[in-house]
Design a protein around this motif. Structure first.
Motif, PDB file in Angstrom:
ATOM      1  N   ARG A 107       0.818  -1.213   0.000  1.00 53.43           N
ATOM      2  CA  ARG A 107       0.000   0.000   0.000  1.00 53.43           C
ATOM      3  C   ARG A 107       0.854   1.266   0.000  1.00 53.43           C
ATOM      4  O   ARG A 107       0.614   2.216   0.739  1.00 53.43           O
ATOM      5  CB  ARG A 107      -0.974  -0.012   1.178  1.00 53.43           C
ATOM      6  CG  ARG A 107      -1.940  -1.182   1.113  1.00 53.43           C
ATOM      7  CD  ARG A 107      -2.903  -1.263   2.264  1.00 53.43           C
ATOM      8  NE  ARG A 107      -3.595  -2.547   2.215  1.00 53.43           N
ATOM      9  CZ  ARG A 107      -4.427  -3.000   3.153  1.00 53.43           C
ATOM     10  NH1 ARG A 107      -4.685  -2.259   4.210  1.00 53.43           N
ATOM     11  NH2 ARG A 107      -5.007  -4.183   3.020  1.00 53.43           N
ATOM     12  N   ASN A 108       1.897   1.198  -0.840  1.00 53.01           N
ATOM     13  CA  ASN A 108       2.769   2.360  -1.055  1.00 53.01           C
ATOM     14  C   ASN A 108       3.402   2.880   0.235  1.00 53.01           C
ATOM     15  O   ASN A 108       3.656   4.080   0.380  1.00 53.01           O
ATOM     16  CB  ASN A 108       1.993   3.488  -1.733  1.00 53.01           C
ATOM     17  CG  ASN A 108       1.512   3.094  -3.118  1.00 53.01           C
ATOM     18  OD1 ASN A 108       2.248   2.487  -3.894  1.00 53.01           O
ATOM     19  ND2 ASN A 108       0.260   3.423  -3.435  1.00 53.01           N
ATOM     20  N   GLY A 109       3.642   1.978   1.165  1.00 49.69           N
ATOM     21  CA  GLY A 109       4.324   2.364   2.400  1.00 49.69           C
ATOM     22  C   GLY A 109       3.456   3.121   3.379  1.00 49.69           C
ATOM     23  O   GLY A 109       3.973   3.751   4.307  1.00 49.69           O
ATOM     24  N   SER A 110       2.144   3.031   3.228  1.00 51.42           N
ATOM     25  CA  SER A 110       1.241   3.824   4.067  1.00 51.42           C
ATOM     26  C   SER A 110       0.793   3.113   5.338  1.00 51.42           C
ATOM     27  O   SER A 110       0.093   3.706   6.162  1.00 51.42           O
ATOM     28  CB  SER A 110      -0.010   4.203   3.264  1.00 51.42           C
ATOM     29  OG  SER A 110      -0.778   3.044   2.940  1.00 51.42           O
ATOM     30  N   VAL A 111       1.202   1.849   5.527  1.00 49.38           N
ATOM     31  CA  VAL A 111       0.635   1.052   6.613  1.00 49.38           C
ATOM     32  C   VAL A 111       1.722   0.302   7.370  1.00 49.38           C
ATOM     33  O   VAL A 111       2.781  -0.028   6.815  1.00 49.38           O
ATOM     34  CB  VAL A 111      -0.416   0.067   6.042  1.00 49.38           C
ATOM     35  CG1 VAL A 111       0.238  -0.948   5.114  1.00 49.38           C
ATOM     36  CG2 VAL A 111      -1.187  -0.623   7.142  1.00 49.38           C
ATOM     37  N   ALA A 112       1.458   0.035   8.655  1.00 47.57           N
ATOM     38  CA  ALA A 112       2.334  -0.788   9.478  1.00 47.57           C
ATOM     39  C   ALA A 112       1.478  -1.604  10.426  1.00 47.57           C
ATOM     40  O   ALA A 112       0.376  -1.183  10.805  1.00 47.57           O
ATOM     41  CB  ALA A 112       3.318   0.069  10.269  1.00 47.57           C
ATOM     42  N   LEU A 113       1.972  -2.787  10.810  1.00 41.98           N
ATOM     43  CA  LEU A 113       1.277  -3.649  11.759  1.00 41.98           C
ATOM     44  C   LEU A 113       2.081  -3.708  13.054  1.00 41.98           C
ATOM     45  O   LEU A 113       3.286  -3.968  13.036  1.00 41.98           O
ATOM     46  CB  LEU A 113       1.104  -5.056  11.195  1.00 41.98           C
ATOM     47  CG  LEU A 113       0.395  -6.062  12.111  1.00 41.98           C
ATOM     48  CD1 LEU A 113      -1.064  -5.657  12.326  1.00 41.98           C
ATOM     49  CD2 LEU A 113       0.472  -7.476  11.526  1.00 41.98           C
ATOM     50  N   LEU A 114       1.390  -3.485  14.174  1.00 40.40           N
ATOM     51  CA  LEU A 114       2.045  -3.408  15.476  1.00 40.40           C
ATOM     52  C   LEU A 114       1.412  -4.378  16.468  1.00 40.40           C
ATOM     53  O   LEU A 114       0.273  -4.797  16.302  1.00 40.40           O
ATOM     54  CB  LEU A 114       1.909  -1.989  16.057  1.00 40.40           C
ATOM     55  CG  LEU A 114       2.268  -0.811  15.162  1.00 40.40           C
ATOM     56  CD1 LEU A 114       1.859   0.498  15.848  1.00 40.40           C
ATOM     57  CD2 LEU A 114       3.753  -0.812  14.834  1.00 40.40           C
ATOM     58  N   LEU A 115       2.165  -4.707  17.500  1.00 43.66           N
ATOM     59  CA  LEU A 115       1.612  -5.289  18.714  1.00 43.66           C
ATOM     60  C   LEU A 115       1.793  -4.257  19.814  1.00 43.66           C
ATOM     61  O   LEU A 115       2.923  -3.803  20.058  1.00 43.66           O
ATOM     62  CB  LEU A 115       2.346  -6.571  19.113  1.00 43.66           C
ATOM     63  CG  LEU A 115       2.170  -7.817  18.254  1.00 43.66           C
ATOM     64  CD1 LEU A 115       2.952  -8.978  18.870  1.00 43.66           C
ATOM     65  CD2 LEU A 115       0.707  -8.202  18.124  1.00 43.66           C
ATOM     66  N   ASP A 116       0.714  -3.845  20.458  1.00 42.92           N
ATOM     67  CA  ASP A 116       0.879  -2.899  21.553  1.00 42.92           C
ATOM     68  C   ASP A 116       1.604  -3.588  22.709  1.00 42.92           C
ATOM     69  O   ASP A 116       1.864  -4.801  22.645  1.00 42.92           O
ATOM     70  CB  ASP A 116      -0.464  -2.264  21.933  1.00 42.92           C
ATOM     71  CG  ASP A 116      -1.351  -3.143  22.810  1.00 42.92           C
ATOM     72  OD1 ASP A 116      -0.906  -4.178  23.318  1.00 42.92           O
ATOM     73  OD2 ASP A 116      -2.530  -2.758  22.994  1.00 42.92           O
ATOM     74  N   PRO A 117       1.967  -2.881  23.770  1.00 42.71           N
ATOM     75  CA  PRO A 117       2.779  -3.498  24.830  1.00 42.71           C
ATOM     76  C   PRO A 117       2.126  -4.681  25.535  1.00 42.71           C
ATOM     77  O   PRO A 117       2.816  -5.462  26.194  1.00 42.71           O
ATOM     78  CB  PRO A 117       3.002  -2.332  25.806  1.00 42.71           C
ATOM     79  CG  PRO A 117       2.910  -1.113  24.960  1.00 42.71           C
ATOM     80  CD  PRO A 117       1.845  -1.428  23.956  1.00 42.71           C
ATOM     81  N   THR A 118       0.806  -4.847  25.398  1.00 42.21           N
ATOM     82  CA  THR A 118       0.145  -6.016  25.985  1.00 42.21           C
ATOM     83  C   THR A 118      -0.025  -7.144  24.974  1.00 42.21           C
ATOM     84  O   THR A 118      -0.583  -8.189  25.310  1.00 42.21           O
ATOM     85  CB  THR A 118      -1.239  -5.650  26.557  1.00 42.21           C
ATOM     86  OG1 THR A 118      -2.156  -5.406  25.474  1.00 42.21           O
ATOM     87  CG2 THR A 118      -1.169  -4.438  27.458  1.00 42.21           C
ATOM     88  N   GLY A 119       0.417  -6.940  23.734  1.00 45.44           N
ATOM     89  CA  GLY A 119       0.302  -7.969  22.709  1.00 45.44           C
ATOM     90  C   GLY A 119      -0.915  -7.862  21.831  1.00 45.44           C
ATOM     91  O   GLY A 119      -1.168  -8.758  21.021  1.00 45.44           O
ATOM     92  N   ALA A 120      -1.690  -6.783  21.962  1.00 44.88           N
ATOM     93  CA  ALA A 120      -2.873  -6.612  21.118  1.00 44.88           C
ATOM     94  C   ALA A 120      -2.450  -6.124  19.734  1.00 44.88           C
ATOM     95  O   ALA A 120      -1.754  -5.101  19.622  1.00 44.88           O
ATOM     96  CB  ALA A 120      -3.832  -5.601  21.742  1.00 44.88           C
ATOM     97  N   PRO A 121      -2.848  -6.824  18.660  1.00 46.08           N
ATOM     98  CA  PRO A 121      -2.462  -6.389  17.320  1.00 46.08           C
ATOM     99  C   PRO A 121      -3.309  -5.219  16.844  1.00 46.08           C
ATOM    100  O   PRO A 121      -4.510  -5.150  17.110  1.00 46.08           O
ATOM    101  CB  PRO A 121      -2.703  -7.632  16.462  1.00 46.08           C
ATOM    102  CG  PRO A 121      -3.730  -8.415  17.197  1.00 46.08           C
ATOM    103  CD  PRO A 121      -3.562  -8.116  18.641  1.00 46.08           C
ATOM    104  N   LEU A 122      -2.664  -4.296  16.132  1.00 46.51           N
ATOM    105  CA  LEU A 122      -3.356  -3.193  15.488  1.00 46.51           C
ATOM    106  C   LEU A 122      -2.523  -2.697  14.332  1.00 46.51           C
ATOM    107  O   LEU A 122      -1.298  -2.868  14.307  1.00 46.51           O
ATOM    108  CB  LEU A 122      -3.625  -2.038  16.465  1.00 46.51           C
ATOM    109  CG  LEU A 122      -2.416  -1.236  16.946  1.00 46.51           C
ATOM    110  CD1 LEU A 122      -2.794   0.215  17.212  1.00 46.51           C
ATOM    111  CD2 LEU A 122      -1.861  -1.858  18.228  1.00 46.51           C
ATOM    112  N   ALA A 123      -3.188  -2.104  13.361  1.00 43.38           N
ATOM    113  CA  ALA A 123      -2.500  -1.522  12.217  1.00 43.38           C
ATOM    114  C   ALA A 123      -2.691  -0.015  12.232  1.00 43.38           C
ATOM    115  O   ALA A 123      -3.690   0.499  12.748  1.00 43.38           O
ATOM    116  CB  ALA A 123      -3.037  -2.101  10.911  1.00 43.38           C
TER     117      ALA A 123
END
Length: 280
Positions: free
Chosen positions: A258-274
């Protein structure tokens, strides 16, 4: 990278039934109309609410407003004066958090019963929740957790997501074909599949309205997940803030995605979010 979700998540609902505890969610976000199929609310089950509150404040400038006391305490995340989600404490076997999206349905009891008929596990039967409406929690046949909701006074207004608020959700499914069949039967979605680069990408629609996305889960050995997206002004700046606040970066901004517009993270408790830059 395991997200084992125990029934203790139901604390989100259990504490919310105590008079005087629940925040006035429905009255603050509802309109007079319903839009079935939309994901209209988000709950965060957190094993450490203080850690979660610090993270979302540092990265998205959300304030965590407490309601209730002791084991009946919940928090509403607000971006300025706008409620964006509810957080409650829970503890799981491996101590990880998870965001649970709530799909607007016309009849929560019917949708929950149909979900069970299609192989879902019912984590919490439909029940009225003060200042919210009727809600249930399920685990779909592919392992993803979601809730069905009918807010008391109508769904939130349809409008572009602001910076630092939820942009949408994607279902990362271990079997998109079966997941598609499940949600078309239970919610009433139709599907439209295209290519996003080399990936088959399915849009879940209701009355020709785009409601959610779905793709093959890229993480081997991990159950299916609904992944929330938060709109940001600068994805690289947000990723740095998230890292500094204790997040893990699973997918860094990449020109091929997506042309570098997105990243996938795990917050400090392990909850995934983009997080994603979105300029309509």
């Amino acid at each position: 990278m395991k997200f084992i979700f125990q029934l203790a998540i139901l604390l989100v609902v259990a504490v919310a039934c105590t008079p005087g505890v629940t925040p006035p969610i429905a009255s603050e976000i509802s309109t007079s109309t319903y839009t079935p199929g939309r994901i209209v609310w988000h709950d965060l089950a957190s094993p450490d609410p203080q850690v979660s509150a610090n993270f979302y404040k540092a990265v998205f400038d959300w304030d965590a407003i407490p309601y209730g006391d002791g084991d009946k305490k919940v928090w509403i995340f607000k971006k300025g004066n706008i409620p964006v989600g509810l957080m409650a404490y829970y503890k799981t076997e491996n101590n990880t958090g998870e965001w649970i999206g709530a799909i607007s349905v016309q009849d929560v009891e019917y949708a929950t019963s149909e979900a069970k008929n299609q192989g879902a596990k019912i984590l919490k039967k439909p029940m009225p929740v003060e200042n919210r409406g009727m809600i249930s929690f399920i685990q779909d046949p592919q392992g993803a957790h979601v809730s069905f909701i009918k807010l008391s006074n109508g769904d939130p207004e349809i409008k572009p997501a602001g910076i630092g608020t939820f942009l949408g959700q994607e279902l990362w499914s271990n079997d998109p074909q079966k997941s598609g069949e499940f949600y078309t039967t239970v919610v009433g979605y139709t599907k439209s599949t295209t290519k996003d680069g080399n990936i088959d990408y399915t849009v879940l629609k209701y009355d020709d309205r785009n409601c959610a996305g779905m793709l093959q889960n890229p993480s081997a050995g991990v159950r299916s997940h609904w992944v929330p997206y938060i709109r940001v002004a600068d994805v690289n700046t947000t990723v740095e803030k998230a890292k500094n606040a204790g997040a893990k970066v699973l997918i860094s901004p990449n020109a091929d995605i997506r042309n570098g517009s997105v990243a996938l993270l795990l917050d400090p408790t392990g909850a995934p979010l983009a997080v994603q830059v979105y300029n309509p």
